[in-house]
Design an enzyme around this catalytic site. Sequence first.
Site, short mmCIF file in Angstrom:
data_model
loop_
_atom_site.label_atom_id
_atom_site.label_comp_id
_atom_site.label_asym_id
_atom_site.label_seq_id
_atom_site.Cartn_x
_atom_site.Cartn_y
_atom_site.Cartn_z
N GLU A 1 0.83 -1.21 0.00
CA GLU A 1 0.00 0.00 0.00
C GLU A 1 0.86 1.25 0.00
O GLU A 1 1.87 1.32 0.69
CB GLU A 1 -0.90 0.00 1.24
CG GLU A 1 -1.83 1.21 1.29
CD GLU A 1 -3.05 0.94 2.13
OE1 GLU A 1 -3.79 -0.01 1.82
OE2 GLU A 1 -3.26 1.67 3.11
N THR B 1 -4.03 4.86 -1.37
CA THR B 1 -5.08 5.36 -0.48
C THR B 1 -5.65 6.67 -1.00
O THR B 1 -5.10 7.33 -1.88
CB THR B 1 -4.56 5.57 0.97
OG1 THR B 1 -3.62 6.64 0.96
CG2 THR B 1 -3.95 4.31 1.52
N ALA C 1 -20.10 2.99 4.11
CA ALA C 1 -19.43 2.50 2.89
C ALA C 1 -20.36 1.64 2.04
O ALA C 1 -20.23 1.60 0.81
CB ALA C 1 -18.18 1.72 3.27
N LYS D 1 -22.35 -5.20 3.74
CA LYS D 1 -21.43 -4.57 2.77
C LYS D 1 -20.99 -5.59 1.71
O LYS D 1 -20.92 -5.27 0.54
CB LYS D 1 -20.23 -4.01 3.56
CG LYS D 1 -19.36 -3.06 2.80
CD LYS D 1 -18.55 -2.11 3.71
CE LYS D 1 -17.45 -2.78 4.50
NZ LYS D 1 -16.63 -1.80 5.24
N GLN E 1 5.89 5.89 15.49
CA GLN E 1 4.76 5.34 14.73
C GLN E 1 3.79 4.57 15.65
O GLN E 1 2.62 4.44 15.32
CB GLN E 1 5.34 4.34 13.74
CG GLN E 1 4.95 4.50 12.30
CD GLN E 1 5.58 3.36 11.51
OE1 GLN E 1 6.77 3.07 11.66
NE2 GLN E 1 4.79 2.70 10.68
P1 FAD Z 1 -18.20 1.45 7.21
O1 FAD Z 1 -18.21 0.14 6.52
O2 FAD Z 1 -19.28 2.42 6.85
O3 FAD Z 1 -18.21 1.18 8.79
C1 FAD Z 1 -18.02 2.25 9.71
C2 FAD Z 1 -18.82 1.96 10.98
O4 FAD Z 1 -20.22 2.03 10.69
C3 FAD Z 1 -18.59 0.57 11.59
O5 FAD Z 1 -18.70 0.69 12.98
C4 FAD Z 1 -19.73 -0.26 11.02
O6 FAD Z 1 -20.06 -1.37 11.85
C5 FAD Z 1 -20.85 0.78 10.99
N1 FAD Z 1 -21.84 0.54 9.93
C6 FAD Z 1 -21.59 0.07 8.68
N2 FAD Z 1 -22.74 0.02 7.98
C7 FAD Z 1 -23.72 0.48 8.79
C8 FAD Z 1 -25.13 0.68 8.63
N3 FAD Z 1 -25.74 0.39 7.48
N4 FAD Z 1 -25.82 1.19 9.69
C9 FAD Z 1 -25.21 1.49 10.86
N5 FAD Z 1 -23.89 1.31 11.07
C10 FAD Z 1 -23.14 0.82 10.04
N6 FAD Z 1 -9.53 6.04 5.14
C11 FAD Z 1 -9.31 7.01 4.20
O7 FAD Z 1 -9.67 8.16 4.42
N7 FAD Z 1 -8.70 6.71 3.02
C12 FAD Z 1 -8.28 5.46 2.71
O8 FAD Z 1 -7.72 5.23 1.63
C13 FAD Z 1 -8.48 4.41 3.67
N8 FAD Z 1 -8.11 3.13 3.42
C14 FAD Z 1 -8.37 2.13 4.34
C15 FAD Z 1 -8.05 0.81 4.04
C16 FAD Z 1 -8.30 -0.22 4.96
C17 FAD Z 1 -7.94 -1.62 4.62
C18 FAD Z 1 -8.91 0.10 6.21
C19 FAD Z 1 -9.15 -0.98 7.22
C20 FAD Z 1 -9.24 1.41 6.51
C21 FAD Z 1 -9.00 2.45 5.59
N9 FAD Z 1 -9.36 3.78 5.84
C22 FAD Z 1 -9.13 4.76 4.90
C23 FAD Z 1 -9.98 4.14 7.12
C24 FAD Z 1 -11.53 4.05 7.06
O9 FAD Z 1 -12.02 5.07 6.23
C25 FAD Z 1 -12.06 4.18 8.48
O10 FAD Z 1 -11.69 3.06 9.24
C26 FAD Z 1 -13.53 4.52 8.63
O11 FAD Z 1 -13.74 4.93 9.99
C27 FAD Z 1 -14.50 3.41 8.34
O12 FAD Z 1 -14.52 3.10 7.03
P2 FAD Z 1 -15.35 1.82 6.50
O13 FAD Z 1 -15.30 1.86 5.03
O14 FAD Z 1 -14.93 0.60 7.21
O15 FAD Z 1 -16.83 2.25 7.00
#
Ligand code: FAD
Length: 291
Positions: A17, A48, A127, A168, A215
Amino acid sequence: MKLTDLFTKDRLSLSFEVFPPKTDTAFDSVKTATEEIAKLLPSFMSVTYGAGGGTSRYTLDIAKNIKEHYHVPTLAHLTCVSSTKQTVRAKIEEIRAAGINNIMALRGDLTPELENSDRSSWDYRHAVELVRDIKEIDPDFCVGGACYPEIHPESANQAEDIRYLKEKVDAGCSFLTTQMFFDNNLLYNFLYKIREAGITVPIIPGIMPITNANQVDRAIKLSGSFMPQRFKSLVDKFGHSPAAMKQAGIAYATDQIIDLFANGITNVHVYSMNKPDVAAKIQSNLSDILG
Ligand code: FAD
Protein backbone atom coordinates in the site's frame (compact mmCIF):
# COMPACT_ATOMS: atom_id res chain seq x y z
CA MET A 1 -7.15 -7.06 -14.29
CA LYS A 2 -9.49 -7.89 -11.43
CA LEU A 3 -7.74 -8.48 -8.12
CA THR A 4 -9.92 -11.45 -7.37
CA ASP A 5 -8.40 -13.20 -10.39
CA LEU A 6 -4.95 -12.68 -8.90
CA PHE A 7 -5.50 -14.01 -5.42
CA THR A 8 -3.36 -17.10 -4.92
CA LYS A 9 -4.55 -20.25 -3.20
CA ASP A 10 -1.40 -22.30 -2.70
CA ARG A 11 1.55 -19.89 -2.59
CA LEU A 12 2.20 -16.72 -0.62
CA SER A 13 1.73 -13.43 -2.45
CA LEU A 14 2.34 -9.92 -1.16
CA SER A 15 0.70 -6.65 -2.10
CA PHE A 16 1.82 -3.18 -0.98
CA GLU A 17 0.00 0.00 0.00
CA VAL A 18 1.13 3.53 -0.79
CA PHE A 19 -0.40 6.93 -0.17
CA PRO A 20 -0.50 10.03 -2.38
CA PRO A 21 1.49 13.19 -1.59
CA LYS A 22 0.18 15.75 0.85
CA THR A 23 1.41 18.71 -1.20
CA ASP A 24 2.17 19.44 -4.85
CA THR A 25 5.87 19.80 -4.10
CA ALA A 26 6.01 16.29 -2.62
CA PHE A 27 4.54 14.74 -5.76
CA ASP A 28 7.83 13.81 -7.44
CA SER A 29 9.37 12.19 -4.37
CA VAL A 30 6.19 10.19 -3.65
CA LYS A 31 5.95 9.14 -7.30
CA THR A 32 9.55 7.91 -7.19
CA ALA A 33 8.95 5.99 -3.93
CA THR A 34 5.86 4.31 -5.36
CA GLU A 35 7.77 3.41 -8.53
CA GLU A 36 10.52 1.80 -6.46
CA ILE A 37 7.87 -0.29 -4.73
CA ALA A 38 6.27 -1.18 -8.08
CA LYS A 39 9.63 -2.47 -9.32
CA LEU A 40 9.40 -5.18 -6.64
CA LEU A 41 6.46 -6.53 -8.68
CA PRO A 42 3.98 -7.14 -5.87
CA SER A 43 0.75 -8.95 -6.77
CA PHE A 44 -0.98 -5.53 -6.67
CA MET A 45 -0.58 -2.08 -5.15
CA SER A 46 -3.26 -0.06 -3.43
CA VAL A 47 -3.25 3.75 -3.37
CA THR A 48 -5.08 5.36 -0.48
CA TYR A 49 -7.47 8.26 -0.76
CA GLY A 50 -6.58 11.01 1.65
CA ALA A 51 -5.35 8.62 4.36
CA GLY A 52 -1.90 8.45 5.96
CA GLY A 53 -1.29 12.14 5.38
CA GLY A 54 -1.89 12.08 1.63
CA THR A 55 -4.55 14.02 -0.22
CA SER A 56 -7.19 12.53 -2.46
CA ARG A 57 -6.17 14.65 -5.44
CA TYR A 58 -3.33 12.44 -6.59
CA THR A 59 -4.66 8.95 -5.88
CA LEU A 60 -5.54 8.34 -9.49
CA ASP A 61 -2.32 9.83 -10.92
CA ILE A 62 -0.20 7.54 -8.74
CA ALA A 63 -2.37 4.48 -9.45
CA LYS A 64 -2.35 5.14 -13.19
CA ASN A 65 1.42 5.60 -13.29
CA ILE A 66 2.03 2.29 -11.49
CA LYS A 67 -0.36 0.44 -13.75
CA GLU A 68 0.72 1.92 -17.06
CA HIS A 69 4.48 2.08 -16.57
CA TYR A 70 5.15 -0.87 -14.24
CA HIS A 71 2.23 -3.12 -15.20
CA VAL A 72 1.38 -3.76 -11.56
CA PRO A 73 -2.39 -4.13 -11.03
CA THR A 74 -3.72 -1.28 -8.89
CA LEU A 75 -6.49 -0.78 -6.40
CA ALA A 76 -7.72 2.82 -6.14
CA HIS A 77 -9.18 3.73 -2.75
CA LEU A 78 -12.24 5.98 -2.63
CA THR A 79 -14.04 7.47 0.37
CA CYS A 80 -17.55 8.89 0.51
CA VAL A 81 -17.88 10.62 3.89
CA SER A 82 -19.07 14.24 3.58
CA SER A 83 -19.43 13.85 -0.20
CA THR A 84 -22.35 14.28 -2.55
CA LYS A 85 -23.51 11.59 -4.97
CA GLN A 86 -22.54 13.84 -7.85
CA THR A 87 -18.87 14.18 -6.83
CA VAL A 88 -18.51 10.51 -5.94
CA ARG A 89 -20.08 9.37 -9.19
CA ALA A 90 -17.75 11.67 -11.13
CA LYS A 91 -14.78 10.10 -9.30
CA ILE A 92 -15.97 6.59 -10.12
CA GLU A 93 -16.25 7.56 -13.79
CA GLU A 94 -12.71 9.00 -13.63
CA ILE A 95 -11.39 5.75 -12.21
CA ARG A 96 -13.13 3.81 -14.94
CA ALA A 97 -11.77 6.14 -17.64
CA ALA A 98 -8.26 5.56 -16.25
CA GLY A 99 -8.70 1.85 -16.99
CA ILE A 100 -8.65 0.87 -13.30
CA ASN A 101 -11.31 -1.64 -12.41
CA ASN A 102 -10.48 -2.28 -8.75
CA ILE A 103 -11.89 0.11 -6.14
CA MET A 104 -11.55 -0.03 -2.37
CA ALA A 105 -14.86 1.42 -1.18
CA LEU A 106 -14.52 3.22 2.14
CA ARG A 107 -16.54 5.56 4.25
CA GLY A 108 -13.52 7.54 5.49
CA ASP A 109 -12.82 8.63 9.03
CA LEU A 110 -15.11 10.98 10.87
CA THR A 111 -12.47 13.49 11.92
CA PRO A 112 -13.32 15.91 14.76
CA GLU A 113 -13.87 18.68 12.14
CA LEU A 114 -16.27 16.47 10.21
CA GLU A 115 -18.01 15.35 13.42
CA ASN A 116 -18.84 18.98 14.15
CA SER A 117 -19.74 20.07 10.66
CA ASP A 118 -23.13 20.49 8.99
CA ARG A 119 -24.11 17.14 7.49
CA SER A 120 -27.10 18.32 5.50
CA SER A 121 -25.28 18.00 2.17
CA TRP A 122 -23.83 14.54 2.90
CA ASP A 123 -25.27 11.84 0.67
CA TYR A 124 -23.49 8.89 2.33
CA ARG A 125 -23.54 7.54 5.84
CA HIS A 126 -21.73 4.24 5.35
CA ALA A 127 -19.43 2.50 2.89
CA VAL A 128 -22.20 0.07 1.92
CA GLU A 129 -23.93 2.91 0.03
CA LEU A 130 -20.73 3.59 -1.93
CA VAL A 131 -20.39 -0.10 -2.77
CA ARG A 132 -23.94 -0.06 -4.17
CA ASP A 133 -23.24 3.06 -6.26
CA ILE A 134 -20.04 1.62 -7.74
CA LYS A 135 -21.78 -1.61 -8.70
CA GLU A 136 -24.70 0.32 -10.15
CA ILE A 137 -22.39 2.42 -12.35
CA ASP A 138 -20.49 -0.65 -13.54
CA PRO A 139 -21.18 -4.15 -12.18
CA ASP A 140 -17.83 -5.17 -13.61
CA PHE A 141 -15.87 -3.17 -11.03
CA CYS A 142 -14.06 -5.40 -8.54
CA VAL A 143 -14.89 -3.77 -5.21
CA GLY A 144 -13.08 -4.26 -1.91
CA GLY A 145 -14.12 -3.18 1.58
CA ALA A 146 -12.45 -2.68 4.95
CA CYS A 147 -12.90 -4.97 7.93
CA TYR A 148 -11.77 -4.86 11.53
CA PRO A 149 -10.53 -7.96 13.40
CA GLU A 150 -10.60 -5.89 16.61
CA ILE A 151 -13.96 -4.22 15.84
CA HIS A 152 -14.40 -0.79 14.28
CA PRO A 153 -14.01 1.81 17.06
CA GLU A 154 -17.56 3.12 16.49
CA SER A 155 -19.21 -0.29 16.78
CA ALA A 156 -21.06 -1.24 19.93
CA ASN A 157 -19.94 -4.86 19.69
CA GLN A 158 -18.48 -7.39 17.27
CA ALA A 159 -21.79 -9.03 16.40
CA GLU A 160 -23.13 -5.67 15.16
CA ASP A 161 -19.91 -4.93 13.28
CA ILE A 162 -20.04 -8.30 11.53
CA ARG A 163 -23.74 -7.87 10.71
CA TYR A 164 -22.97 -4.60 8.88
CA LEU A 165 -19.93 -6.20 7.27
CA LYS A 166 -22.13 -8.92 5.81
CA GLU A 167 -24.44 -6.23 4.44
CA LYS A 168 -21.43 -4.57 2.77
CA VAL A 169 -20.32 -7.83 1.21
CA ASP A 170 -23.83 -8.63 0.02
CA ALA A 171 -23.93 -5.17 -1.61
CA GLY A 172 -21.03 -6.19 -3.86
CA CYS A 173 -17.65 -6.46 -2.10
CA SER A 174 -15.60 -9.23 -3.69
CA PHE A 175 -12.89 -9.14 -1.01
CA LEU A 176 -12.10 -7.47 2.30
CA THR A 177 -8.82 -6.07 3.59
CA THR A 178 -8.27 -5.93 7.32
CA GLN A 179 -7.19 -3.12 9.56
CA MET A 180 -3.67 -3.64 10.91
CA PHE A 181 -3.26 -6.03 13.84
CA PHE A 182 -0.23 -7.16 15.81
CA ASP A 183 -1.50 -10.42 17.24
CA ASN A 184 -2.41 -13.02 14.60
CA ASN A 185 -4.70 -14.86 16.99
CA LEU A 186 -7.08 -11.89 16.80
CA LEU A 187 -7.31 -12.44 13.04
CA TYR A 188 -7.87 -16.20 13.34
CA ASN A 189 -10.66 -15.58 15.83
CA PHE A 190 -12.23 -12.96 13.55
CA LEU A 191 -12.03 -15.27 10.52
CA TYR A 192 -13.86 -17.97 12.42
CA LYS A 193 -16.65 -15.57 13.37
CA ILE A 194 -17.14 -14.03 9.94
CA ARG A 195 -17.15 -17.41 8.19
CA GLU A 196 -19.78 -18.50 10.69
CA ALA A 197 -21.77 -15.38 9.78
CA GLY A 198 -21.75 -16.45 6.12
CA ILE A 199 -19.06 -14.08 4.80
CA THR A 200 -17.15 -16.17 2.30
CA VAL A 201 -15.19 -13.63 0.20
CA PRO A 202 -11.37 -13.60 0.41
CA ILE A 203 -9.99 -11.77 3.45
CA ILE A 204 -6.64 -10.05 2.92
CA PRO A 205 -4.85 -9.43 6.21
CA GLY A 206 -3.17 -6.00 6.44
CA ILE A 207 0.24 -6.01 8.10
CA MET A 208 1.86 -2.78 9.24
CA PRO A 209 5.64 -2.92 9.75
CA ILE A 210 6.34 -0.51 12.63
CA THR A 211 9.76 0.88 11.83
CA ASN A 212 10.11 3.69 14.34
CA ALA A 213 8.93 4.19 17.90
CA ASN A 214 6.96 7.36 17.07
CA GLN A 215 4.76 5.34 14.73
CA VAL A 216 3.51 3.20 17.62
CA ASP A 217 1.25 5.77 19.30
CA ARG A 218 -0.11 6.98 15.98
CA ALA A 219 -0.84 3.44 14.81
CA ILE A 220 -2.68 2.56 18.01
CA LYS A 221 -4.63 5.82 17.93
CA LEU A 222 -5.66 5.32 14.32
CA SER A 223 -6.50 1.67 14.50
CA GLY A 224 -7.23 0.97 18.16
CA SER A 225 -5.08 -2.15 17.71
CA PHE A 226 -3.97 -4.25 20.67
CA MET A 227 -0.19 -4.21 21.25
CA PRO A 228 0.96 -7.62 22.51
CA GLN A 229 3.60 -7.66 25.26
CA ARG A 230 6.07 -9.20 22.80
CA PHE A 231 5.76 -6.12 20.61
CA LYS A 232 5.88 -3.67 23.54
CA SER A 233 9.13 -5.28 24.76
CA LEU A 234 10.63 -4.83 21.35
CA VAL A 235 9.73 -1.10 21.30
CA ASP A 236 11.10 -0.69 24.87
CA LYS A 237 14.35 -2.35 23.92
CA PHE A 238 14.98 -0.85 20.48
CA GLY A 239 12.78 2.29 20.33
CA HIS A 240 15.69 4.62 21.09
CA SER A 241 17.77 3.35 18.15
CA PRO A 242 16.20 4.10 14.74
CA ALA A 243 18.23 1.47 12.89
CA ALA A 244 17.62 -1.27 15.46
CA MET A 245 13.90 -0.41 15.71
CA LYS A 246 13.53 -0.58 11.95
CA GLN A 247 15.22 -3.98 11.80
CA ALA A 248 13.16 -5.31 14.71
CA GLY A 249 9.87 -3.91 13.28
CA ILE A 250 10.53 -5.50 9.89
CA ALA A 251 11.41 -8.80 11.58
CA TYR A 252 8.16 -8.68 13.59
CA ALA A 253 6.06 -8.02 10.46
CA THR A 254 7.92 -10.78 8.58
CA ASP A 255 7.23 -13.17 11.43
CA GLN A 256 3.52 -12.29 11.37
CA ILE A 257 3.39 -13.00 7.62
CA ILE A 258 5.16 -16.36 7.99
CA ASP A 259 2.71 -17.37 10.72
CA LEU A 260 -0.26 -16.31 8.53
CA PHE A 261 1.03 -18.40 5.63
CA ALA A 262 1.72 -21.35 7.92
CA ASN A 263 -1.93 -21.12 8.93
CA GLY A 264 -3.26 -21.21 5.39
CA ILE A 265 -3.45 -17.51 4.47
CA THR A 266 -1.91 -16.89 1.08
CA ASN A 267 -2.57 -13.22 0.21
CA VAL A 268 -1.14 -10.59 2.56
CA HIS A 269 -1.28 -6.81 2.17
CA VAL A 270 1.64 -4.82 3.59
CA TYR A 271 1.10 -1.24 4.71
CA SER A 272 4.42 -0.22 3.19
CA MET A 273 3.73 3.51 3.64
CA ASN A 274 5.82 4.80 0.70
CA LYS A 275 8.94 3.10 2.08
CA PRO A 276 10.57 1.06 -0.72
CA ASP A 277 13.38 -0.13 1.56
CA VAL A 278 10.90 -1.60 4.03
CA ALA A 279 8.87 -3.28 1.27
CA ALA A 280 12.05 -4.67 -0.31
CA LYS A 281 13.38 -5.99 2.99
CA ILE A 282 10.16 -7.80 3.82
CA GLN A 283 10.10 -9.30 0.36
CA SER A 284 13.72 -10.45 0.58
CA ASN A 285 13.16 -11.87 4.08
CA LEU A 286 10.50 -14.07 2.50
CA SER A 287 12.29 -14.85 -0.77
CA ASP A 288 12.39 -18.63 -0.37
CA ILE A 289 8.85 -18.72 0.96
CA LEU A 290 7.49 -16.54 -1.87
CA GLY A 291 9.21 -18.92 -4.28
P1 FAD B 1 -18.20 1.45 7.21
O1 FAD B 1 -18.21 0.14 6.52
O2 FAD B 1 -19.28 2.42 6.85
O3 FAD B 1 -18.21 1.18 8.79
C1 FAD B 1 -18.02 2.25 9.71
C2 FAD B 1 -18.82 1.96 10.98
O4 FAD B 1 -20.22 2.03 10.69
C3 FAD B 1 -18.59 0.57 11.59
O5 FAD B 1 -18.70 0.69 12.98
C4 FAD B 1 -19.73 -0.26 11.02
O6 FAD B 1 -20.06 -1.37 11.85
C5 FAD B 1 -20.85 0.78 10.99
N1 FAD B 1 -21.84 0.54 9.93
C6 FAD B 1 -21.59 0.07 8.68
N2 FAD B 1 -22.74 0.02 7.98
C7 FAD B 1 -23.72 0.48 8.79
C8 FAD B 1 -25.13 0.68 8.63
N3 FAD B 1 -25.74 0.39 7.48
N4 FAD B 1 -25.82 1.19 9.69
C9 FAD B 1 -25.21 1.49 10.86
N5 FAD B 1 -23.89 1.31 11.07
C10 FAD B 1 -23.14 0.82 10.04
N6 FAD B 1 -9.53 6.04 5.14
C11 FAD B 1 -9.31 7.01 4.20
O7 FAD B 1 -9.67 8.16 4.42
N7 FAD B 1 -8.70 6.71 3.02
C12 FAD B 1 -8.28 5.46 2.71
O8 FAD B 1 -7.72 5.23 1.63
C13 FAD B 1 -8.48 4.41 3.67
N8 FAD B 1 -8.11 3.13 3.42
C14 FAD B 1 -8.37 2.13 4.34
C15 FAD B 1 -8.05 0.81 4.04
C16 FAD B 1 -8.30 -0.22 4.96
C17 FAD B 1 -7.94 -1.62 4.62
C18 FAD B 1 -8.91 0.10 6.21
C19 FAD B 1 -9.15 -0.98 7.22
C20 FAD B 1 -9.24 1.41 6.51
C21 FAD B 1 -9.00 2.45 5.59
N9 FAD B 1 -9.36 3.78 5.84
C22 FAD B 1 -9.13 4.76 4.90
C23 FAD B 1 -9.98 4.14 7.12
C24 FAD B 1 -11.53 4.05 7.06
O9 FAD B 1 -12.02 5.07 6.23
C25 FAD B 1 -12.06 4.18 8.48
O10 FAD B 1 -11.69 3.06 9.24
C26 FAD B 1 -13.53 4.52 8.63
O11 FAD B 1 -13.74 4.93 9.99
C27 FAD B 1 -14.50 3.41 8.34
O12 FAD B 1 -14.52 3.10 7.03
P2 FAD B 1 -15.35 1.82 6.50
O13 FAD B 1 -15.30 1.86 5.03
O14 FAD B 1 -14.93 0.60 7.21
O15 FAD B 1 -16.83 2.25 7.00
